[in-house]
Design a protein around this motif. Sequence first.
Motif, PDB file in Angstrom:
ATOM      1  N   GLY A  57      18.848  -4.842 -14.440  1.00 32.32           N
ATOM      2  CA  GLY A  57      17.314  -6.444 -14.649  1.00 32.32           C
ATOM      3  C   GLY A  57      16.701  -6.303 -14.125  1.00 32.32           C
ATOM      4  O   GLY A  57      15.997  -4.999 -14.239  1.00 32.32           O
ATOM      5  N   GLU A  58      16.052  -6.971 -13.795  1.00 29.44           N
ATOM      6  CA  GLU A  58      14.609  -6.658 -13.711  1.00 29.44           C
ATOM      7  C   GLU A  58      14.198  -6.300 -12.230  1.00 29.44           C
ATOM      8  O   GLU A  58      15.107  -6.559 -11.061  1.00 29.44           O
ATOM      9  CB  GLU A  58      13.852  -8.117 -13.493  1.00 29.44           C
ATOM     10  CG  GLU A  58      14.222  -9.211 -14.648  1.00 29.44           C
ATOM     11  CD  GLU A  58      13.189 -10.036 -14.750  1.00 29.44           C
ATOM     12  OE1 GLU A  58      12.158 -10.397 -13.703  1.00 29.44           O
ATOM     13  OE2 GLU A  58      13.242 -10.100 -15.912  1.00 29.44           O
ATOM     14  N   ASN A  59      12.914  -6.039 -12.018  1.00 36.10           N
ATOM     15  CA  ASN A  59      12.383  -5.566 -10.470  1.00 36.10           C
ATOM     16  C   ASN A  59      12.609  -5.900  -9.422  1.00 36.10           C
ATOM     17  O   ASN A  59      12.191  -7.806 -10.055  1.00 36.10           O
ATOM     18  CB  ASN A  59      11.473  -4.321 -11.279  1.00 36.10           C
ATOM     19  CG  ASN A  59      11.265  -3.414 -11.704  1.00 36.10           C
ATOM     20  OD1 ASN A  59      12.017  -2.694 -11.479  1.00 36.10           O
ATOM     21  ND2 ASN A  59      10.250  -3.226 -12.882  1.00 36.10           N
ATOM     22  N   THR A  60      13.015  -5.989  -8.947  1.00 41.56           N
ATOM     23  CA  THR A  60      12.514  -6.608  -7.758  1.00 41.56           C
ATOM     24  C   THR A  60      12.026  -6.537  -6.462  1.00 41.56           C
ATOM     25  O   THR A  60      11.630  -7.143  -5.784  1.00 41.56           O
ATOM     26  CB  THR A  60      14.177  -6.847  -6.760  1.00 41.56           C
ATOM     27  OG1 THR A  60      15.194  -5.992  -6.283  1.00 41.56           O
ATOM     28  CG2 THR A  60      15.175  -7.912  -7.689  1.00 41.56           C
ATOM     29  N   ASP A  61      10.903  -5.378  -6.760  1.00 38.17           N
ATOM     30  CA  ASP A  61      10.845  -4.648  -5.583  1.00 38.17           C
ATOM     31  C   ASP A  61       9.424  -4.406  -5.906  1.00 38.17           C
ATOM     32  O   ASP A  61       9.493  -3.621  -6.996  1.00 38.17           O
ATOM     33  CB  ASP A  61      10.887  -4.220  -4.567  1.00 38.17           C
ATOM     34  CG  ASP A  61      11.712  -4.835  -3.165  1.00 38.17           C
ATOM     35  OD1 ASP A  61      11.336  -4.714  -2.081  1.00 38.17           O
ATOM     36  OD2 ASP A  61      13.191  -5.139  -3.651  1.00 38.17           O
ATOM     37  N   GLU A  62       7.628  -4.707  -5.922  1.00 39.06           N
ATOM     38  CA  GLU A  62       7.202  -3.462  -6.161  1.00 39.06           C
ATOM     39  C   GLU A  62       5.695  -3.319  -5.214  1.00 39.06           C
ATOM     40  O   GLU A  62       5.465  -4.306  -4.802  1.00 39.06           O
ATOM     41  CB  GLU A  62       6.426  -4.597  -7.671  1.00 39.06           C
ATOM     42  CG  GLU A  62       6.814  -4.647  -8.513  1.00 39.06           C
ATOM     43  CD  GLU A  62       6.477  -5.382  -9.961  1.00 39.06           C
ATOM     44  OE1 GLU A  62       5.380  -5.498  -9.601  1.00 39.06           O
ATOM     45  OE2 GLU A  62       7.236  -5.193 -10.783  1.00 39.06           O
ATOM     46  N   ILE A  63       4.913  -2.972  -5.223  1.00 40.68           N
ATOM     47  CA  ILE A  63       3.880  -2.361  -4.424  1.00 40.68           C
ATOM     48  C   ILE A  63       3.090  -1.165  -4.818  1.00 40.68           C
ATOM     49  O   ILE A  63       3.647  -0.925  -5.941  1.00 40.68           O
ATOM     50  CB  ILE A  63       4.238  -1.254  -3.048  1.00 40.68           C
ATOM     51  CG1 ILE A  63       5.026  -0.184  -3.779  1.00 40.68           C
ATOM     52  CG2 ILE A  63       5.369  -1.855  -2.456  1.00 40.68           C
ATOM     53  CD1 ILE A  63       5.554   1.083  -2.493  1.00 40.68           C
ATOM     54  N   GLN A  64       1.830  -1.566  -4.723  1.00 35.76           N
ATOM     55  CA  GLN A  64       0.753  -1.121  -5.383  1.00 35.76           C
ATOM     56  C   GLN A  64      -0.242  -0.629  -4.195  1.00 35.76           C
ATOM     57  O   GLN A  64      -0.522  -1.334  -3.475  1.00 35.76           O
ATOM     58  CB  GLN A  64       0.085  -2.276  -5.934  1.00 35.76           C
ATOM     59  CG  GLN A  64      -1.624  -1.730  -6.610  1.00 35.76           C
ATOM     60  CD  GLN A  64      -2.457  -3.110  -7.386  1.00 35.76           C
ATOM     61  OE1 GLN A  64      -2.378  -3.879  -7.163  1.00 35.76           O
ATOM     62  NE2 GLN A  64      -3.749  -1.908  -8.389  1.00 35.76           N
ATOM     63  N   LEU A  65      -0.578   0.586  -5.311  1.00 38.06           N
ATOM     64  CA  LEU A  65      -1.822   1.048  -4.217  1.00 38.06           C
ATOM     65  C   LEU A  65      -2.203   2.329  -4.791  1.00 38.06           C
ATOM     66  O   LEU A  65      -2.506   2.594  -5.448  1.00 38.06           O
ATOM     67  CB  LEU A  65      -0.753   2.207  -3.523  1.00 38.06           C
ATOM     68  CG  LEU A  65       0.068   3.484  -4.030  1.00 38.06           C
ATOM     69  CD1 LEU A  65      -0.046   5.005  -3.849  1.00 38.06           C
ATOM     70  CD2 LEU A  65       2.127   3.482  -3.334  1.00 38.06           C
ATOM     71  N   VAL A  66      -3.170   3.331  -3.813  1.00 41.00           N
ATOM     72  CA  VAL A  66      -4.228   3.895  -5.093  1.00 41.00           C
ATOM     73  C   VAL A  66      -4.413   5.455  -3.770  1.00 41.00           C
ATOM     74  O   VAL A  66      -4.820   5.682  -2.617  1.00 41.00           O
ATOM     75  CB  VAL A  66      -5.520   3.777  -4.374  1.00 41.00           C
ATOM     76  CG1 VAL A  66      -7.098   4.100  -5.402  1.00 41.00           C
ATOM     77  CG2 VAL A  66      -5.398   2.098  -5.197  1.00 41.00           C
ATOM     78  N   ARG A  67      -4.365   6.437  -4.024  1.00 37.37           N
ATOM     79  CA  ARG A  67      -4.446   7.344  -3.690  1.00 37.37           C
ATOM     80  C   ARG A  67      -5.774   8.465  -4.496  1.00 37.37           C
ATOM     81  O   ARG A  67      -6.050   8.872  -5.426  1.00 37.37           O
ATOM     82  CB  ARG A  67      -3.117   8.176  -3.819  1.00 37.37           C
ATOM     83  CG  ARG A  67      -1.669   7.495  -3.116  1.00 37.37           C
ATOM     84  CD  ARG A  67      -2.511   7.766  -1.617  1.00 37.37           C
ATOM     85  NE  ARG A  67      -1.539   7.314  -0.226  1.00 37.37           N
ATOM     86  CZ  ARG A  67      -1.074   6.126  -0.304  1.00 37.37           C
ATOM     87  NH1 ARG A  67      -2.459   5.208  -0.704  1.00 37.37           N
ATOM     88  NH2 ARG A  67       0.020   4.884   0.489  1.00 37.37           N
ATOM     89  N   SER A  68      -6.008   9.751  -4.015  1.00 39.25           N
ATOM     90  CA  SER A  68      -6.950  10.283  -4.359  1.00 39.25           C
ATOM     91  C   SER A  68      -7.447  12.177  -3.566  1.00 39.25           C
ATOM     92  O   SER A  68      -6.446  11.929  -2.432  1.00 39.25           O
ATOM     93  CB  SER A  68      -8.535   9.797  -4.363  1.00 39.25           C
ATOM     94  OG  SER A  68      -8.583   9.739  -2.674  1.00 39.25           O
ATOM     95  N   TYR A  69      -8.090  12.198  -4.518  1.00 36.42           N
ATOM     96  CA  TYR A  69      -7.975  13.692  -3.930  1.00 36.42           C
ATOM     97  C   TYR A  69      -9.484  14.874  -4.339  1.00 36.42           C
ATOM     98  O   TYR A  69      -9.712  14.499  -5.670  1.00 36.42           O
ATOM     99  CB  TYR A  69      -6.847  15.087  -4.384  1.00 36.42           C
ATOM    100  CG  TYR A  69      -6.997  15.870  -3.326  1.00 36.42           C
ATOM    101  CD1 TYR A  69      -6.091  16.484  -2.834  1.00 36.42           C
ATOM    102  CD2 TYR A  69      -7.361  17.354  -3.804  1.00 36.42           C
ATOM    103  CE1 TYR A  69      -6.141  16.872  -1.724  1.00 36.42           C
ATOM    104  CE2 TYR A  69      -7.504  18.532  -3.494  1.00 36.42           C
ATOM    105  CZ  TYR A  69      -6.697  18.150  -1.688  1.00 36.42           C
ATOM    106  OH  TYR A  69      -6.822  19.641  -1.496  1.00 36.42           O
ATOM    107  N   PRO A  70     -10.064  14.739  -3.662  1.00 34.01           N
ATOM    108  CA  PRO A  70     -11.924  15.129  -3.371  1.00 34.01           C
ATOM    109  C   PRO A  70     -11.436  16.369  -4.544  1.00 34.01           C
ATOM    110  O   PRO A  70     -10.950  17.599  -4.002  1.00 34.01           O
ATOM    111  CB  PRO A  70     -12.110  15.904  -1.952  1.00 34.01           C
ATOM    112  CG  PRO A  70     -11.306  15.948  -1.508  1.00 34.01           C
ATOM    113  CD  PRO A  70      -9.935  15.176  -1.977  1.00 34.01           C
ATOM    114  N   ALA A  71     -12.491  16.191  -5.463  1.00 35.15           N
ATOM    115  CA  ALA A  71     -12.769  18.305  -6.049  1.00 35.15           C
ATOM    116  C   ALA A  71     -13.224  18.921  -5.016  1.00 35.15           C
ATOM    117  O   ALA A  71     -15.014  18.520  -4.002  1.00 35.15           O
ATOM    118  CB  ALA A  71     -13.491  18.083  -7.224  1.00 35.15           C
ATOM    119  N   SER A  72     -13.637  20.110  -5.013  1.00 32.62           N
ATOM    120  CA  SER A  72     -14.189  20.871  -4.388  1.00 32.62           C
ATOM    121  C   SER A  72     -14.881  22.320  -5.269  1.00 32.62           C
ATOM    122  O   SER A  72     -14.308  22.731  -6.251  1.00 32.62           O
ATOM    123  CB  SER A  72     -13.710  21.182  -2.815  1.00 32.62           C
ATOM    124  OG  SER A  72     -12.542  22.236  -3.763  1.00 32.62           O
TER     125      SER A  72
END
Length: 231
Positions: A184-199
């Motif tokens: 069936g269809e998705n019952t739970d969804e979350i959204q997030l943003v993740r990052s990592y710095p360049a060096s």
Amino acid sequence: PARRAGHGHRDAVPQREQTLKGGDGVRVCAPQFTPDEVVPMKFNSRVSVLSAALVVGVLSGCGPGWKVLKASNPTTLAAANNVAVSFDYSAMLVEGKPVEAWKASKTAEDAKYADTWADLMGKYEAAVIEGMRNEVPSAHPLAQGPGDVTVTIRPNKFGLGKYIVVSAWPTTMDVVIAAHAGEGENTDEIQLVRSYPASVTQPSVFNHISHVGRQIGEAAGRFFAMKKAGK
């Protein structure tokens, strides 16, 4: 400040500066940022206060750092013991371009870019699953078999980080993590943003992608741990 040529108005970030990103409504313990913003943390009094707030937030356990888009109630994920993970890139924008358009433009410059892209995404997917296994040891690629719960990782936006002498920008990924038990269809969804710095020591997206993937996987694992705990 210096600008990144050919990629809009992204501010340069000195080597040691960190970058925060977030999405509208994403629960974080710091001021909100839109997914389109890349905000360099500069070493001044304002950021010192912000950094302190972040540290206090982490230590006090405030918020998981994601936005809930959909939630089953009561949860259908509490009994998840075998989790299969798939990846859906169909709606992903890479540096503002649809992923297929991005790949086509890069392949026109380098006939072997398809292999480069496959390698990059392979590192990302492996890191996501590795991160999930901290909380969900059964997490495995869907290609290896179904689970009693299926998770789909859907990146929305992917920014490729890079360090050069005069500027740097982080690798960032805005994703939706969707899940359902059984069919069936998705019952739970979350959204997030993740990052990592360049060096200077980690200049390329290839240096960053495993860190970003692991962060996303760890967030997915914490999400499942909360669901199993009935939260």
